[in-house]
Design a protein around this motif. Structure first.
Motif, mmCIF file in Angstrom:
data_model
loop_
_atom_site.group_PDB
_atom_site.id
_atom_site.type_symbol
_atom_site.label_atom_id
_atom_site.label_comp_id
_atom_site.label_asym_id
_atom_site.label_seq_id
_atom_site.Cartn_x
_atom_site.Cartn_y
_atom_site.Cartn_z
ATOM 1 N N ARG A 148 77.007 22.309 143.053
ATOM 2 C CA ARG A 148 77.729 23.577 142.888
ATOM 3 C C ARG A 148 77.992 23.849 141.405
ATOM 4 N NH1 ARG A 148 81.521 26.893 145.760
ATOM 5 N NH2 ARG A 148 83.168 27.618 144.358
ATOM 6 N N ALA A 149 78.391 22.812 140.674
ATOM 7 C CA ALA A 149 78.670 22.966 139.246
ATOM 8 C C ALA A 149 77.437 23.435 138.485
ATOM 9 C CB ALA A 149 79.179 21.643 138.670
ATOM 10 N N PHE A 150 76.280 22.883 138.819
ATOM 11 C CA PHE A 150 75.049 23.283 138.130
ATOM 12 C C PHE A 150 74.688 24.731 138.414
ATOM 13 C CE2 PHE A 150 74.538 19.067 136.702
ATOM 14 C CZ PHE A 150 73.512 19.067 135.759
ATOM 15 N N ARG A 204 74.599 12.925 129.687
ATOM 16 C CA ARG A 204 75.587 13.774 129.023
ATOM 17 C C ARG A 204 75.529 15.204 129.556
ATOM 18 N NH1 ARG A 204 76.018 15.606 122.683
ATOM 19 N NH2 ARG A 204 78.258 16.129 122.718
ATOM 20 N N TYR A 205 74.330 15.676 129.814
ATOM 21 C CA TYR A 205 74.130 17.014 130.376
ATOM 22 C C TYR A 205 74.835 17.142 131.724
ATOM 23 C CZ TYR A 205 71.312 21.118 131.839
ATOM 24 O OH TYR A 205 70.881 22.349 132.252
ATOM 25 N N ILE A 206 74.618 16.169 132.592
ATOM 26 C CA ILE A 206 75.258 16.184 133.908
ATOM 27 C C ILE A 206 76.774 16.108 133.766
ATOM 28 C CG2 ILE A 206 75.551 14.878 136.056
ATOM 29 C CD1 ILE A 206 72.576 14.047 135.717
ATOM 30 N N ARG A 212 83.043 20.856 133.190
ATOM 31 C CA ARG A 212 83.403 22.263 132.999
ATOM 32 C C ARG A 212 83.493 23.028 134.314
ATOM 33 N NH1 ARG A 212 80.452 26.439 128.762
ATOM 34 N NH2 ARG A 212 81.507 28.335 129.471
ATOM 35 N N PHE A 213 82.595 22.724 135.244
ATOM 36 C CA PHE A 213 82.519 23.532 136.455
ATOM 37 C C PHE A 213 82.859 22.777 137.737
ATOM 38 C CE2 PHE A 213 79.581 25.449 133.383
ATOM 39 C CZ PHE A 213 80.022 26.769 133.386
#
Length: 397
Positions: A148-150, A204-206, A212-213
């Motif tokens: 969902r965050a992505f 780090r990307y994940i 944030r989300f």
């Protein structure tokens, strides 16, 4: 977006297409030689020469590696780890390992989105080959929160968490059982090398997107940070071997063999063994980002002489196969209303450059990762994709 349909025997002329495969000028970081052959075709040729793919020297190299694996694993319950998904390549890799006299431990990362056919395939093959299975099951609410965050982040790599988690789980299983070798069922010949700048991901990307989300803590998700990656490759020194890079491997022949010998079932298409993966390839990537990853496989089939360019282009021009009600299932499971989902799909796309990653760190440490790739401690494909700047790499993070 998907290409214009083929008319007769002619490929479209509104943009340039490789004269050898079907990659066109919209593919990131593509270039063409004087004969119109793209740099990705040349990259495959270079890898074939380097690894001796399908040649006697490739077979000899793999046989020597097998002897190293057996020697290192002597006296241990297992001598290698193999990640399994229920798909063609990983299933056949289990068979191949047994043929070489190896004692693999199968490892599965269950993101709770598996299709029933994939699950049955895993257990059928393992039962016939008498191979033990280690499964890491992530909390379904937790993994859904990451997906969902992505989507809220507006980036294409919603499958990043699955791919990286499998890599981390394989390392953990190998370390737990004192195994020094991981065998991966990847073939650059049958799958191609993904274009530079596409489908990037790292720990780090994940983590940055989830912070944030996301709404839930990552407690069961096995995140691979930079430090863990360095530990696995430089200190634990667990090697990653891709046997298909050395062999004359045919996915079509492998599939027929698995069906005949083990009652393995085909799930309808490349990457369709998992429902989230099927959604990514059939809906999310093409509809929101205009990206159709089928050209990787179709281009590979053309390079290998198993499909002509016109037929491949025609297949590429057809809409992807999508399971009925798949979009509704994904939307409801991730907790989006119809209006929220529509807004996400209509929003301006973002990409991995919009969020913190390890990319610049990988580039700065390129000599280290080249040495690790040559020692088979990281995949060569990682070095080629992650350790060089792409033309649009302007973010200094």
């Amino acid at each position: 977006m998907p290409p214009t349909p083929v008319t007769g025997q002619d490929l479209p002329t509104n943009y340039r297409v490789c004269t050898r495969c079907i990659y066109d000028e919209r593919v990131p970081a593509i270039g063409f030689d004087e004969a119109g052959v793209c740099n990705y075709c040349h990259q495959v040729d270079d890898l074939v020469e380097e690894y001796g793919t399908g040649q006697a020297k490739g077979v000899r190299k793999l046989e020597q590696t097998v002897e190293d694996i057996k020697r290192e694993g002597h006296g241990k319950p297992y001598d290698c780890v193999i990640g399994v998904s229920g798909g063609t390549d990983s299933s056949y890799m289990l068979y191949l390992a047994r043929q070489y006299g190896l004692r693999p431990l199968a490892v599965h990362y269950d993101n709770t989105w598996n299709g029933s056919i994939a699950t049955l395939n895993i257990h059928r093959v393992l039962k016939h080959l008498d191979i033990d299975l280690f499964t890491w099951v992530v909390n379904n609410k937790e993994v859904d929160d990451i997906f969902r965050a992505f989507m809220l982040a507006g980036v294409p790599e919603i499958e990043a968490s699955t791919d990286l988690a499998l890599a981390e789980v394989m390392y953990r299983a190998a370390h737990r059982h004192k195994v020094k070798y991981i065998l991966e069922g990847h073939s650059f010949v049958t799958e191609g090398i993904s274009p530079l700048g596409k489908n990037y991901f790292d720990g780090r990307y994940i983590q940055s997107i989830h912070r944030r989300f996301g709404q839930r803590k990552m407690e069961t998700y096995p995140l691979m940070t930079f430090e863990r990656f360095i530990y696995w490759s430089c200190i634990a020194r667990i090697k990653k071997i891709r046997p298909f890079w050395y062999l004359d491997y045919s996915k079509e022949d492998a599939r027929a063999f698995l069906e005949r010998e083990y009652g393995w079932e085909y799930y309808g298409g490349h990457h369709l063994e998992n429902r989230m993966t099927a959604y990514f390839h059939g809906v999310y990537a093409p509809q929101k980002f205009g990206t159709d990853f089928r050209n990787n496989t179709l281009a590979a089939l053309v390079r290998n002489g198993k499909m002509d360019r016109q037929t491949a282009w025609a297949a590429y021009s057809e809409p992807p196969k999508v399971e009925e009600e798949l979009v509704s299932y994904v939307r409801k499971r991730l907790g989006f209303s119809e209006s929220e989902y529509d807004a996400i799909m209509a929003a301006t796309p973002k990409n991995w450059r919009d969020y913190p990653t390890y990319k610049r760190r990988f580039e700065r440490l390129r000599p280290l990762f080249y040495a690790l790739a040559r020692a088979e401690l990281v995949p060569m494909s990682f070095y080629l994709k992650y350790c060089f700047a792409t033309p649009s790499d302007e973010d200094p993070r």
